[in-house]
Scaffold this motif. Sequence first.
Motif, mmCIF file in Angstrom:
data_model
loop_
_atom_site.group_PDB
_atom_site.id
_atom_site.type_symbol
_atom_site.label_atom_id
_atom_site.label_comp_id
_atom_site.label_asym_id
_atom_site.label_seq_id
_atom_site.Cartn_x
_atom_site.Cartn_y
_atom_site.Cartn_z
ATOM 1 N N ALA A 1 -22.252 10.058 -20.312
ATOM 2 C CA ALA A 1 -23.274 9.082 -19.934
ATOM 3 C C ALA A 1 -23.816 9.360 -18.540
ATOM 4 O O ALA A 1 -24.870 8.816 -18.167
ATOM 5 C CB ALA A 1 -22.705 7.668 -20.004
ATOM 6 N N LEU A 2 -23.138 10.196 -17.776
ATOM 7 C CA LEU A 2 -23.609 10.570 -16.441
ATOM 8 C C LEU A 2 -24.712 11.615 -16.491
ATOM 9 O O LEU A 2 -25.343 11.890 -15.471
ATOM 10 C CB LEU A 2 -22.432 11.093 -15.610
ATOM 11 C CG LEU A 2 -21.270 10.107 -15.450
ATOM 12 C CD1 LEU A 2 -20.083 10.786 -14.779
ATOM 13 C CD2 LEU A 2 -21.707 8.874 -14.669
ATOM 14 N N GLY B 1 -21.939 12.294 -10.762
ATOM 15 C CA GLY B 1 -21.642 10.955 -11.233
ATOM 16 C C GLY B 1 -20.255 10.481 -10.838
ATOM 17 O O GLY B 1 -20.086 9.342 -10.374
ATOM 18 N N VAL B 2 -19.240 11.342 -11.007
ATOM 19 C CA VAL B 2 -17.887 10.886 -10.674
ATOM 20 C C VAL B 2 -17.702 10.757 -9.167
ATOM 21 O O VAL B 2 -16.929 9.908 -8.703
ATOM 22 C CB VAL B 2 -16.804 11.807 -11.286
ATOM 23 C CG1 VAL B 2 -16.872 11.772 -12.802
ATOM 24 C CG2 VAL B 2 -16.889 13.228 -10.768
ATOM 25 N N LEU B 3 -18.408 11.576 -8.379
ATOM 26 C CA LEU B 3 -18.299 11.442 -6.931
ATOM 27 C C LEU B 3 -19.058 10.219 -6.429
ATOM 28 O O LEU B 3 -18.634 9.572 -5.461
ATOM 29 C CB LEU B 3 -18.795 12.703 -6.233
ATOM 30 C CG LEU B 3 -17.940 13.961 -6.437
ATOM 31 C CD1 LEU B 3 -18.527 15.139 -5.673
ATOM 32 C CD2 LEU B 3 -16.492 13.716 -6.019
ATOM 33 N N SER C 1 -8.539 7.657 -11.850
ATOM 34 C CA SER C 1 -8.886 7.838 -13.259
ATOM 35 C C SER C 1 -10.397 7.732 -13.381
ATOM 36 O O SER C 1 -10.969 6.665 -13.135
ATOM 37 C CB SER C 1 -8.225 6.772 -14.136
ATOM 38 O OG SER C 1 -8.736 6.837 -15.454
ATOM 39 N N THR C 2 -11.023 8.838 -13.763
ATOM 40 C CA THR C 2 -12.481 8.835 -13.840
ATOM 41 C C THR C 2 -12.998 8.147 -15.100
ATOM 42 O O THR C 2 -14.211 8.006 -15.269
ATOM 43 C CB THR C 2 -13.026 10.273 -13.740
ATOM 44 O OG1 THR C 2 -12.420 11.105 -14.736
ATOM 45 C CG2 THR C 2 -12.721 10.845 -12.362
ATOM 46 N N LYS C 3 -12.091 7.676 -15.965
ATOM 47 C CA LYS C 3 -12.525 6.834 -17.092
ATOM 48 C C LYS C 3 -13.234 5.580 -16.585
ATOM 49 O O LYS C 3 -14.020 4.970 -17.312
ATOM 50 C CB LYS C 3 -11.328 6.437 -17.959
ATOM 51 C CG LYS C 3 -10.743 7.545 -18.813
ATOM 52 C CD LYS C 3 -9.631 6.989 -19.699
ATOM 53 C CE LYS C 3 -9.041 8.051 -20.614
ATOM 54 N NZ LYS C 3 -8.154 8.990 -19.888
ATOM 55 N N ALA C 4 -12.946 5.196 -15.352
ATOM 56 C CA ALA C 4 -13.593 4.026 -14.773
ATOM 57 C C ALA C 4 -15.087 4.234 -14.575
ATOM 58 O O ALA C 4 -15.839 3.271 -14.412
ATOM 59 C CB ALA C 4 -12.950 3.688 -13.425
ATOM 60 N N LEU D 1 -12.284 14.576 -4.023
ATOM 61 C CA LEU D 1 -11.541 13.893 -5.069
ATOM 62 C C LEU D 1 -12.283 12.632 -5.495
ATOM 63 O O LEU D 1 -12.672 11.818 -4.650
ATOM 64 C CB LEU D 1 -10.141 13.520 -4.566
ATOM 65 C CG LEU D 1 -9.301 14.687 -4.034
ATOM 66 C CD1 LEU D 1 -7.937 14.178 -3.581
ATOM 67 C CD2 LEU D 1 -9.162 15.778 -5.090
ATOM 68 N N PRO D 2 -12.472 12.424 -6.805
ATOM 69 C CA PRO D 2 -13.290 11.305 -7.293
ATOM 70 C C PRO D 2 -12.671 9.940 -7.023
ATOM 71 O O PRO D 2 -11.452 9.781 -6.917
ATOM 72 C CB PRO D 2 -13.377 11.563 -8.801
ATOM 73 C CG PRO D 2 -13.000 12.987 -8.985
ATOM 74 C CD PRO D 2 -12.052 13.315 -7.883
ATOM 75 N N VAL D 3 -13.543 8.958 -6.974
ATOM 76 C CA VAL D 3 -13.154 7.568 -6.756
ATOM 77 C C VAL D 3 -12.605 6.955 -8.041
ATOM 78 O O VAL D 3 -13.037 7.284 -9.146
ATOM 79 C CB VAL D 3 -14.374 6.760 -6.272
ATOM 80 C CG1 VAL D 3 -14.093 5.273 -6.263
ATOM 81 C CG2 VAL D 3 -14.788 7.213 -4.884
ATOM 82 N N ASN D 4 -11.662 6.050 -7.872
ATOM 83 C CA ASN D 4 -11.151 5.204 -8.955
ATOM 84 C C ASN D 4 -11.987 3.922 -8.928
ATOM 85 O O ASN D 4 -11.714 3.004 -8.144
ATOM 86 C CB ASN D 4 -9.674 4.899 -8.705
ATOM 87 C CG ASN D 4 -8.969 4.279 -9.887
ATOM 88 O OD1 ASN D 4 -8.332 4.966 -10.658
ATOM 89 N ND2 ASN D 4 -9.077 2.969 -10.025
ATOM 90 N N ALA D 5 -13.029 3.851 -9.733
ATOM 91 C CA ALA D 5 -13.972 2.728 -9.686
ATOM 92 C C ALA D 5 -13.330 1.449 -10.237
ATOM 93 O O ALA D 5 -12.276 1.478 -10.862
ATOM 94 C CB ALA D 5 -15.237 3.069 -10.470
#
Length: 380
Positions: free
Chosen positions: A17-18, A28-30, A302-305, A331-335
Amino acid sequence: MAEREPVRITGVHALSALGRGADALLAGVLAGTPAFTPVRRFDTGGRRVTVAATLPEVGTLADELADAIDRACRAAGLDRTHRAGAALFLAAHGGPHSLPAPDRPGGGDAGPEVPALAGHLARRCGLGERTRVYTTACVSASTAVADAATLIGRGDLDRVVVAAGYLVEPDQYALFDAGRALAADGAVRPFSAGRQGLLLGDGVVAVVLESARAAARRGAPTLATVAGWGRAGDAYHPCQPHPRGHGLARAVEAALRRAGLPGTAVGYVNANATGTPYSDASEAAALGRVFGAAAGRIPVSSTKAVHGHALEASGLLELVVTVLALGHGKLPVNAGWLGPDENCPLDVVTDAPRPATTAHALTLNAAFGGANTALLVGAP
């Protein structure tokens, strides 16, 4: 026979979806902005939850998988000869819309079994005749990567294209909604206090794995190495993981042993964490079991967020995220974070991406039935 040949990742492509492509996924994940919006792909009338992470314009699963495979092969610089020598390992749920009508057995509207889809994709993309299919739910793709790495590592194969696909559709959506697994507040909050569940998301991904020698012969660039992998079962409950994370811990330990690395080598974990209370706590317990007090000092997210749970494709989508994050140095954020949960005493990446100061990272997955996988990737 022990694996001896290093395994390289030389090409990737992802749809979520990103957006389409590795650049869209990484951006998107960053950014850390969740991609969940009201579902327009099918009717959600009467459903408890009505959002998912979907890309507005997509083709059939077969078309999107073929495009992902082709783009990953091109990114890896594979010509026709190299493609013809590559095996295809496919992780997908399958179903009535997997293949165009002319390729369905007997024609008509009946859906094919997944092996028919694998053969169709191999022929369409110019790959070899050797195919495998994986339908083991949310560890399908990561299991395929582990098998491919094993066969490459011991010299049975030079090159494997691993592909995986899930496009949010009404049947699985209805099952998760009826089971009250979907987050009623429309947000995925891994490891966070107040988390309510998961949300589904599109994921169509392809990755080219090669032996170090095969990649070197072509002069192919290496995006990352697959340094270790492990699999283990809980044998605890049909749907719930072991509360102390026994199976996932054994999978992580196996990955570290195969890589010949200590736990201190791991500087990031892309967690399976789906945002459900029980499984997130179990995963935190597993990390504590493996790393001890150091578990609270390893950055985790967890990038599933952000991109949602792509079911059979999750393991491959999150592997690509991890590879890209290491390569980009962030490193990606845990949204969706609301606050700490005492059952998840981890160093969760919140607010903004962190600098990646590590050469090795874990990406973890778990599935119904107590299946657990761990993939350990290294910088090139």
